[in-house]
Scaffold this motif. Sequence first.
Motif, PDB file in Angstrom:
ATOM      1  N   GLY A 362      21.477  16.896  24.285  1.00 10.54           N
ATOM      2  CA  GLY A 362      22.536  16.500  23.357  1.00 10.54           C
ATOM      3  C   GLY A 362      23.053  17.682  22.553  1.00 10.54           C
ATOM      4  N   PHE A 363      24.147  17.473  21.773  1.00  9.21           N
ATOM      5  CA  PHE A 363      24.700  18.499  20.870  1.00  9.21           C
ATOM      6  C   PHE A 363      25.544  17.790  19.808  1.00  9.21           C
ATOM      7  CE2 PHE A 363      28.096  17.640  23.648  1.00  9.21           C
ATOM      8  CZ  PHE A 363      29.266  18.236  23.247  1.00  9.21           C
ATOM      9  N   ASP A 372      27.371  23.331  18.034  1.00 13.19           N
ATOM     10  CA  ASP A 372      28.737  22.833  18.149  1.00 13.19           C
ATOM     11  C   ASP A 372      29.215  22.826  19.608  1.00 13.19           C
ATOM     12  OD1 ASP A 372      29.109  22.273  15.505  1.00 13.19           O
ATOM     13  OD2 ASP A 372      29.958  24.225  15.012  1.00 13.19           O
ATOM     14  N   LEU A 373      28.583  23.615  20.463  1.00  9.68           N
ATOM     15  CA  LEU A 373      28.950  23.668  21.881  1.00  9.68           C
ATOM     16  C   LEU A 373      27.776  23.209  22.739  1.00  9.68           C
ATOM     17  CD1 LEU A 373      30.738  27.141  21.974  1.00  9.68           C
ATOM     18  CD2 LEU A 373      31.810  24.882  21.767  1.00  9.68           C
ATOM     19  N   PHE A 374      28.132  22.664  23.911  1.00  5.43           N
ATOM     20  CA  PHE A 374      27.088  22.229  24.855  1.00  5.43           C
ATOM     21  C   PHE A 374      26.683  23.459  25.698  1.00  5.43           C
ATOM     22  CE2 PHE A 374      25.542  20.154  28.786  1.00  5.43           C
ATOM     23  CZ  PHE A 374      24.529  19.397  28.216  1.00  5.43           C
ATOM     24  N   VAL A 375      25.514  24.010  25.351  1.00  6.38           N
ATOM     25  CA  VAL A 375      25.075  25.292  25.946  1.00  6.38           C
ATOM     26  C   VAL A 375      23.981  25.032  26.990  1.00  6.38           C
ATOM     27  CG1 VAL A 375      24.018  27.533  25.507  1.00  6.38           C
ATOM     28  CG2 VAL A 375      25.672  26.563  23.863  1.00  6.38           C
ATOM     29  N   ILE A 376      24.303  25.398  28.225  1.00  2.00           N
ATOM     30  CA  ILE A 376      23.310  25.332  29.317  1.00  2.00           C
ATOM     31  C   ILE A 376      22.779  26.751  29.529  1.00  2.00           C
ATOM     32  CG2 ILE A 376      22.892  24.770  31.737  1.00  2.00           C
ATOM     33  CD1 ILE A 376      25.297  22.886  31.602  1.00  2.00           C
ATOM     34  N   ARG A 377      21.533  26.977  29.167  1.00  2.00           N
ATOM     35  CA  ARG A 377      20.978  28.320  29.318  1.00  2.00           C
ATOM     36  C   ARG A 377      20.841  28.678  30.805  1.00  2.00           C
ATOM     37  NH1 ARG A 377      17.657  26.756  24.884  1.00  2.00           N
ATOM     38  NH2 ARG A 377      15.816  26.431  26.210  1.00  2.00           N
ATOM     39  N   THR A 443      21.803  12.695  31.142  1.00  4.29           N
ATOM     40  CA  THR A 443      22.569  12.129  30.019  1.00  4.29           C
ATOM     41  C   THR A 443      22.692  13.157  28.905  1.00  4.29           C
ATOM     42  OG1 THR A 443      20.577  11.209  29.024  1.00  4.29           O
ATOM     43  CG2 THR A 443      21.790   9.796  30.560  1.00  4.29           C
ATOM     44  N   ILE A 444      23.770  13.027  28.152  1.00  2.00           N
ATOM     45  CA  ILE A 444      24.036  13.881  26.979  1.00  2.00           C
ATOM     46  C   ILE A 444      24.341  12.950  25.786  1.00  2.00           C
ATOM     47  CG2 ILE A 444      25.487  15.668  25.970  1.00  2.00           C
ATOM     48  CD1 ILE A 444      26.258  16.452  28.843  1.00  2.00           C
ATOM     49  N   TYR A 445      23.638  13.187  24.706  1.00  2.00           N
ATOM     50  CA  TYR A 445      23.952  12.405  23.474  1.00  2.00           C
ATOM     51  C   TYR A 445      24.862  13.272  22.601  1.00  2.00           C
ATOM     52  CZ  TYR A 445      23.550   9.670  19.256  1.00  2.00           C
ATOM     53  OH  TYR A 445      23.851   8.928  18.122  1.00  2.00           O
ATOM     54  N   LEU A 446      26.061  12.785  22.371  1.00  2.00           N
ATOM     55  CA  LEU A 446      27.031  13.491  21.532  1.00  2.00           C
ATOM     56  C   LEU A 446      27.002  12.863  20.154  1.00  2.00           C
ATOM     57  CD1 LEU A 446      30.604  14.548  22.591  1.00  2.00           C
ATOM     58  CD2 LEU A 446      30.204  13.494  20.378  1.00  2.00           C
TER      59      LEU A 446
END
Length: 448
Positions: A362-363, A372-377, A443-446
């Motif tokens: 999530g982000f 503040d940004l969705f960061v995929i390392r 899934t991503i929780y915003l």
Amino acid sequence: VDGGNISGATTSTLTINPATALDAATDYNVVMTGPFVPNDTSNYVSLSINNAPVITLQPIDQLVCEGDSIAFSVVASGTGLTYQWRRGLVNLIDGPAISGSLTATLSIDPTVLLDAAIDYNVVVTGGCLPGVTSNNVSLTFNEAPVIVTQPIDEAVCNGDSISFTVVATGLGLTYQWRRGLVNLVNGATISGVTTATLSINPTTALDAGNDYNVVVTGICLPGLTSNNVALTFNSCDIDLSIVKTASNMTPKIGSTVVFTIVASNIGSSNATGVAINEILQSGYVYVSSTTTIGSYDVLTGVWTIGNMSAGATETLTITASVIADGNYVNNAIVYGIENDSDMSNNVSSIEPIPFEFYIPEGFSPNGDLINDLFVIRGILYFPENTFTVFNRWGIKIFETNQYQNTWDGKSNSDVNVGGDVLPVGTYFYVLDLGDGSDFYKGTIYLNN
């Protein structure tokens, strides 16, 4: 009484014509009478029937070596037998080498190649005709050994294999290879010592010599000895090389990487005692390995090959998992017993650069400069990626190629309701790294 074959029974001459075996007797006599007595009786006389010649045992063919003695013999029955040995229709006579030409046994001692023929026979005669002639018999010669092709000198590199070969003709040939006058025996490196080809594999400096030869014998003497030939060694160096590659130079931490180590002998000489040091460093955990030859010991890190012919290439593959901490430099070193003409290619070193790959759950794009940004390392290692986000109704609300961690929670879809700012909630994503691996789904929780 006269009759049949008898006539003159009452005359001074008794005639039997023709005489048969039944007429044989020892008591033929004649009684003579006249006007005055007594009568007179002659002495007993005999009639013997001679037997015509009959061959009961024919002579037989003779197969000999030149210089041997031979005897042709015939067995015959009959009365007053005489013999005449011949070649074809020509009568033989006794001489320096021939005897018994007028007997039941013809001898030739010693024989020479000129005595070879297929028409020796004997004419047997006796007191009664006809005479009889034996079957024709042959005198043939075994072939004495003859060396047609001599072995030749060999000049090799240490560790090479060699063969000395002789070509000979003759019957019942046997071979014995020697060094000087000493017979060689088969062993770990030597084979074929009693054949036409002597092999030594591999050769060592101790095999050098200029007096290799072979004794060839056969049914007929004498045996023959080949020329002496030499085994000498060229000044040959090996040239071992090693090349190491990895299936992925930027592996993800937790993934596996396959190292391929290719060892070659690119020199002109065979190499012995070849081994490779290949020790996995602390940044990897061993999974498995395969080799085209020899064995790899994961505890010592030594791949043992042994002998490598000139031009040979062998391969070791090692599968290892990448862990988060440790040394990722990998060296492979090849070496052998002989002098290596080029040491610059005996070491191959590579250093994969592992990276952490992590997709957050999530982000919160609320402008507080935190998440503040969705960061995929690690996404930057996959420039051909595709990132797609769906709402809970399966409607695509965000999609981009070559994602570079820039999504701020806004939709770039044409089906937005209420603007491009997405509400708080759970969204679903599909990530294709574009490298052929399986898609990532989650899934991503915003949270604004």
